[in-house]
Every structure is written in structure tokens, then in C-alpha cells.
Design an enzyme around this catalytic site. Structure first.
Site: not given
Ligand code: RFL
Ligand code: PHB
Length: 397
Positions: A77, A208, A298, A302, A390
Site C-alpha cells: 500500500h 480510517y 491498534p 504498531k 505510520y
């Protein structure tokens, strides 16, 4: 029945990503280990957990020679979407950082590592992993000859070793065996209800979503399996969530139409959310790694990545010890790991705070939360901050 003695260099407790990767990296360095696991092989290979690997985690598994299937089946991604007030905003991770993230289920990483360990073990005189062990306990960890006692197949055993890897997760026995722990903790007033469904992903990238009813996340395991999460109460009763209610809520919070395909739901679970750091990551010759030492909510993806980073440091410290006899790197284990752990904690806490609904939140707090999302979605500097955390911060040299 008297205990049967066994001997290895590093005794490892727990066959999750931490324990298995430690055992494998040690094997590559010519160091012998035995992994003890309470669950069955089938159970640990089917346990549904994390799904997102940072680029550095993929590189670590590649260098360790256990990533052939990951490279074939993992989904690479280049961005994620933040959705709030019904509108999507893309964070172009690769444009901002030059790095990618990969979707590959944790249980697939576990399967690959178990296969590698068992293949190597076939050439040795003792099994590299013992599943379904009971009554595991650690002894004499502050001396030069620590021991692990356990029961396997109805027989009591003693495993003599030089070091112990405490890789037994948040509910294991290693952390409680250490006195005077330095612990920092935050428990969130919500949890995630997660499902796996036979449906194609809503979008090519993860979404998200912040919604007045609560957070939702659309992720995936493959081109035909979706992984979807909804913010729920920490003590949520799954019986109150028939499939129709889950789909209705996902549609509402994600703001999706037909692109959210309602396939068969074949797994459901509730995950409580907690931030936790045990700074005492070492006691004598017992080293804690992964979830045994720290837990993150979550939202930042990580947990498994921090576990892999701990293991890189621990494996290198042990390698140095066996090659040169020095403990300098082992002595710095906690200090090196904690710098990364706290940054992972900060990022996970921040993502969680920005994206969830907090009961009792006043209108001021709500507006600040939306302003933050707006800022992160429009400022290149703010987006870069999110993106570089991220995809994963660089490893310590
Ligand atoms: P694990 O995986 O918990 O493994 C510990 C193992 O030890 C065994 N054990 C014992 N064995 C012997 N004797 C005892 N006394 C024992 N007690 C326990 C257990 O059976 C188990 O096999 O810890 P490890 O290896 O440190 O790995 C950590 C990760 O599992 C965890 O951080 C991640 O799953 C967190 N996480 C995520 N991490 C990511 O990096 N990316 C993600 O996208 C992500 N998503 C998630 C997540 C965790 C989730 N849940 C369910 C907690 C999503 C979810 C929903
Ligand atoms: C997952 O794919 O399960 C996943 C991805 C990203 C997260 C959490 C979980 O932040």
C-alpha cells in the site's frame, strides 16, 4: 516423576511473532534455542490479530529469509484515507516518505516462521518449538544459569539455558516474575469490534473513519477477504451484534454504499484498547520483548512492528555476546528499545485520540478533534508527520 533435563543457549517463552522471530534470527547466527508455547500449533497459526507491516518489518523478515510468501501474497500500500464529516482525504504515504506498508496477516507471519523453525529443527537433536506446554516458570534469572521448568506431554522438564527470552505476550508469566516493575499505563473507555468477511475490500487502501457514532476502519486480508472494525464499548456483548447490525453500522460510519460488500462474516471479536509500557525490560538474564513489555491500541498498527524491532535489538545483543563475550549491547537493550517504543506509544495514542468518539466529550473537544483531522489532511508538514510514523521510523543503528 522427576524432571527431565534439557539444555539450550536461549530458552524462549511464547511462539508469537516475537518468540519465533527471535528463535529464527538466533538460528541464523548459529545460536541454539527452544521455544515453549502453551497453545497448539493450530491455534497460534489461526489466531487473528494484526495485519499491517511497516517497510522495516518486511525488510527484517526478507533479510531473515522468511518472506517469500509475504512478497507473493502481501498487498503493498502507498497511502491511507482519513474520512471525517463524510469526506475522504488521502495521505500519500509513499510520496511523503518514499516507503510503503504491506498488508499480510500476523498469523501468516507466524506460519512462515514456524515452518522455517521446524525445517531447521529437523536437522537437530531436540525440537525447536514445544507446543501445548503447561506450568511454565522461570528460575534463577539473576544468576549465570537460569532455568525454565514446564510440563510437556505429562512429563516435567527443566530447560537449562544462558538467557531467557520473555516473549509470552501481555498475559504471560515472565513480566510478573520480575520485581519492582516500572509501568506506565492508560486504558481507553472503548474497544474495537473486529470482523473478517468474505467480501472484496471497500477500497484499495485502508479507510480510517471518524464518525459521531464512533470510529470505523476498513482494512483487508486479501482481494476477497475484508477486515472491518467498529468502535464499541469495552465490555461489548457480541450477542447484541447480529451481522445485520454490524453491516448497518459499518455503512453508516464509513459512509459507504454498494462498495461495502456484505459477504459472509466468518470471524468476530472484541479487542480492548490499552497503552502499556513496562520499562523494566530486563531482569538479570531474562529479557522481555513484544507484547510482554508493551501494548498499544491498534489504531496506529504498531504492535507487531514494535515487537519485531525489539527482537532485532535482542538478537543482535545475544549474537554479540556469543561472538565476542561482551554484554554492552544487551546492557543497552531496554534503553535502545524504549526510545522506539515510546514513539510508537505516542503515535498510537495520538491516532486513537484523533479518531475515536469519547463519551462525555464537550463540543469544544469535538471541534478541536475535527480541526486536527482537517489540519492533518491539508498540511503537507502534518501529513508527513503522520506518514513517517505510520510507515515506521528508522531502526536504531
Ligand atoms: P503474542 O502474539 O501475544 O504471543 C505471545 C505468545 O506467548 C504464548 N504464551 C505462553 N507460552 C508459554 N508459556 C506461557 N506461560 C505463555 N503465556 C502466553 C501465547 O499463547 C502466545 O502465542 O505476542 P508477541 O509475539 O509479542 O506479538 C505481539 C503481537 O501479537 C501484537 O503486538 C499485535 O497483534 C498487535 N496488533 C497489531 N500490530 C501491528 O503491528 N499491526 C496491526 O495492524 C495490528 N493490529 C493488533 C492489531 C492486535 C489486535 N488484537 C487482537 C490485540 C489488531 C488487533 C485486533
Ligand atoms: C488490520 O489490517 O488488521 C489493521 C490495519 C491497520 C490498523 C489496525 C489493524 O491500524
Amino acid at each position: 516423576m522427576s524432571a527431565t533435563p534439557l539444555r539450550t543457549q536461549v530458552g524462549i517463552i511464547g511462539a508469537g511473532p516475537s518468540g519465533l522471530l527471535l528463535s529464527h534470527l538466533l538460528h541464523l547466527a548459529g545460536i541454539d534455542s527452544v521455544v515453549l508455547e502453551t497453545r497448539s500449533r493450530d491455534y497460534v497459526e489461526q489466531r487473528v490479530r494484526a495485519g499491517l507491516l511497516e517497510q522495516g518489518s518486511v525488510e527484517t523478515l526478507t533479510e531473515a529469509g522468511v518472506a517469500d510468501r509475504l512478497h507473493r501474497e502481501g498487498l503493498v500500500h502507498h497511502g491511507i484515507e482519513l474520512r471525517f464529516d463524510g469526506v475522504g482525504h488521502r495521505i500519500p504515504l509513499t510520496d511523503l516518505t518514499g516507503k510503503v506498508v504491506t498488508i499480510y496477516g500476523q498469523q501468516e507471519v507466524v506460519k512462515d516462521l514456524i515452518a522455517a523453525r521446524l525445517a531447521a529443527g529437523a536437522r537437530r537433536d531436540h525440537a525447536p518449538i514445544l507446543f501445548e506446554v503447561e506450568d511454565v516458570a522461570v528460575h534463577d534469572v539473576t544468576g549465570a544459569a537460569p532455568r525454565i521448568t514446564f510440563r510437556h506431554g505429562g512429563v516435567d522438564h527443566v530447560l537449562d539455558c544462558d538467557f531467557i527470552g520473555g516473549c509470552d505476550g501481555f498475559h504471560g508469566i515472565c513480566r510478573p516474575a520480575i520485581p519492582d516493575l516500572a509501568i506506565y499505563e492508560r486504558v481507553y473507555p472503548f474497544a474495537w469490534l473486529g470482523i473478517l468477511s468474505r467480501s472484496r475490500p471497500v477500497s484499495e487502501e485502508l479507510i480510517y473513519a471518524r464518525h459521531a457514532e464512533g470510529f470505523a476502519l476498513a482494512t483487508m486480508r486479501s482481494n476477497i477477504v475484508s477486515r472491518l472494525y467498529l468502535q464499541c464499548a469495552p465490555d461489548e456483548d457480541l450477542a447484541l451484534w447480529p451481522d445485520e447490525r454490524i453491516w448497518a453500522e459499518l455503512h453508516r460510519r464509513l459512509g459507504c454504499g454498494a462498495e461495502l460488500e456484505e459477504g459472509e462474516i466468518f470471524q468476530k471479536g472484541v479487542t480492548p484498547m490499552r497503552s502499556f509500557v513496562c520499562e523494566t525490560m530486563r531482569h538479570g538474564r531474562l529479557f522481555l520483548a513484544g507484547d510482554a513489555a508493551h501494548i498499544v491500541p491498534p489504531t496506529g498498527a504498531k504492535g507487531m512492528n514494535l515487537a519485531i524491532a525489539d527482537i532485532r535489538v535482542l538478537a543482535r545483543g545475544l549474537e554479540r555476546f556469543y561472538a565476542k563475550g561482551g554484554t554492552e549491547l544487551l546492557d543497552r537493550y531496554a534503553e535502545i528499545c524504549l526510545r522506539r517504543i515510546w514513539k510508537g506509544q505516542r503515535f498510537s495514542w495520538w491516532m486513537t485520540s484523533m479518531l475515536h468518539r469519547f463519551d462525555g466529550e464537550d463540543p469544544f473537544e469535538h471541534r478541536v478533534q475535527v480541526a486536527e483531522l482537517d489540519y492533518v489532511s491539508t498540511s503537507r508538514a502534518a501529513m508527513t508527520t503522520l506518514a513517517e510514523n505510520y510507515v515506521g521510523l528508522p531502526f536504531e543503528v
